[in-house]
Design an enzyme around this catalytic site. Sequence first.
Site, short mmCIF file in Angstrom:
data_model
loop_
_atom_site.label_atom_id
_atom_site.label_comp_id
_atom_site.label_asym_id
_atom_site.label_seq_id
_atom_site.Cartn_x
_atom_site.Cartn_y
_atom_site.Cartn_z
N TYR A 13 43.92 51.54 36.81
CA TYR A 13 44.45 50.29 36.25
C TYR A 13 45.97 50.40 36.15
O TYR A 13 46.54 50.54 35.07
CB TYR A 13 43.85 50.02 34.87
N TYR B 17 33.87 45.76 44.17
CA TYR B 17 33.68 46.84 43.21
C TYR B 17 33.40 48.16 43.91
O TYR B 17 33.87 49.22 43.47
CB TYR B 17 32.55 46.50 42.23
N SER C 176 37.17 31.01 30.49
CA SER C 176 37.05 32.15 29.58
C SER C 176 35.64 32.69 29.63
O SER C 176 34.67 31.94 29.55
CB SER C 176 37.37 31.74 28.14
N THR D 86 37.77 42.72 34.48
CA THR D 86 38.55 43.88 34.05
C THR D 86 39.84 43.40 33.38
O THR D 86 40.37 42.34 33.71
CB THR D 86 38.94 44.78 35.25
#
Length: 521
Positions: free
Chosen positions: A66, A179, A270, A477
């Site tokens: 990340y 992924y 959201s 993520t």
Amino acid sequence: MTQAYLIGGGIGSLASAAHLIRDGGFKGSEIHILEAAGINGGSMDGSGSPAQDYVIRGGRMFNFSYLCTYELLGFIPSLTDPSKTVLQEFESFNAENKTHAQARLVRGGQIVANTDRMGFDAHDRLDMAQIVGSSEVALGRKRIDECFQPHFFETNFWLMWCTMFAFQPWHSAVEFKRYLHRFMHEFPRINTLAGVDRSPYNQYDSVILPIETWLRAQGVNFRQACVVEDIQFKPTPGEVTAERLLLREQGQAKALAVNPGDLVFMTNGSMTAAASIGSHEQAPPLNTEKTPEWALWEKIARNRRDFGTPGTFCDHVDESFWESFTVTCRDPLFLQLIEDFSGNSAGTGALVTLADSNWLMSFVIAKQPHFINQPADIQVFWGYGLFPNRPGNFVAKPMGECSGAEILQELLGHLRLREHEDKVLKTCRCVPVKLPYITAEFLLREAHDRPAVVPAGSTNFAFVSQFCEQPKDVVFTVEYSVRAAQAAVYTLLRLNKKSPEVYNATTDPSVMLDALKTFMR
């Protein structure tokens, strides 16, 4: 004086504000965060107190890959030690608290042995190789279960992968492929989750609160109970320029002019919108109302192909809904029983997935305390079920109809601990949460259904969320939102700066070799 208006108070907006200050030269007083709720943080939440039950709607993992997130945390001061950054705090915590799950899968009340074996047959391996090598165009709107035989969904690999990332068989094969590329380095340790970084506390206390505290110290304006109901754009073909925000603040209708040079960043959609919270005694209702995050996106995207297709993600609750639960223990018995069963002390394990659970229930015991205000005599842990519409194995009703107490009964049944049920139900309280849009970002989509971070022709407008398009990176993520924030700031301000390249494990020969060995186990 140039102003920046950030619609939504989640991590996308907070990261945008931080980079506007650090990289864009903005003063805090020139930045306005407009949040509909009374608290910031969006989907990275955590609430409660010693006198009440604690609640965490969802969990977020962290990983060395990340790069954008860790860059952000690398310039935000720690709340506990201002001489340290939040990133340094993370690094110290994870160095001292190593993750190595000893009970990743449980079946029949017993820990599944040999979870280092993926359980693939020859057809599974061929299908995996094919999806890894396929283009996104070729995969199109295929579901994951259209790319594999039924046996694949019985493998250890699928059980561990789908619960680690919350994939369902009907989700997008394109997202699944992304992924696989993004996290192939985790294949050899998927059974221990040793590659997962943890936050010292829940993500609100460890990430959101330090960032918000720093932004407030810079003078950023936080406007709560501020619902943006519409954005008016300049009616010039081929140009995207926001000119006015129509909002309702503290119940009062207002119009806010966006002057030349001002910027607008919008969190569209959201994953935790319309979440409904139950109690130990009562199941939560399923709420499918269009909250401000979805309603505003639908309004501005009407008749605009460049703003995406929100209905692709918010009109299929039956495919994006699951349920989480948070347990507050006021007696150490239950946590001690779980530690004895799993072989992991709190904070050293990872997700425990009940492989034969009709709900496909998983839970995780974090390092205690998990909240800044949590006393030593209280323990908190979190879990979720991927199939809340199925009847339980020990409670003869769907998870979605269960109270928190009934969810605890089901968990005790799977762990073969029902002899302790009376005491556990008296000393622990479980709060279930229904999340209708939690995996909406994984739903089948076309390439144009997610808008670009900065739409073509934009002079002052950007999207920063899980529902904008960023090639190669993966949704669901923290990294995805932070990367969007960086791209928005750098592009709109025309800075000579780029985000780090998306980490792609498949470009590293050593990673690929280790992954291949794992595939063959």
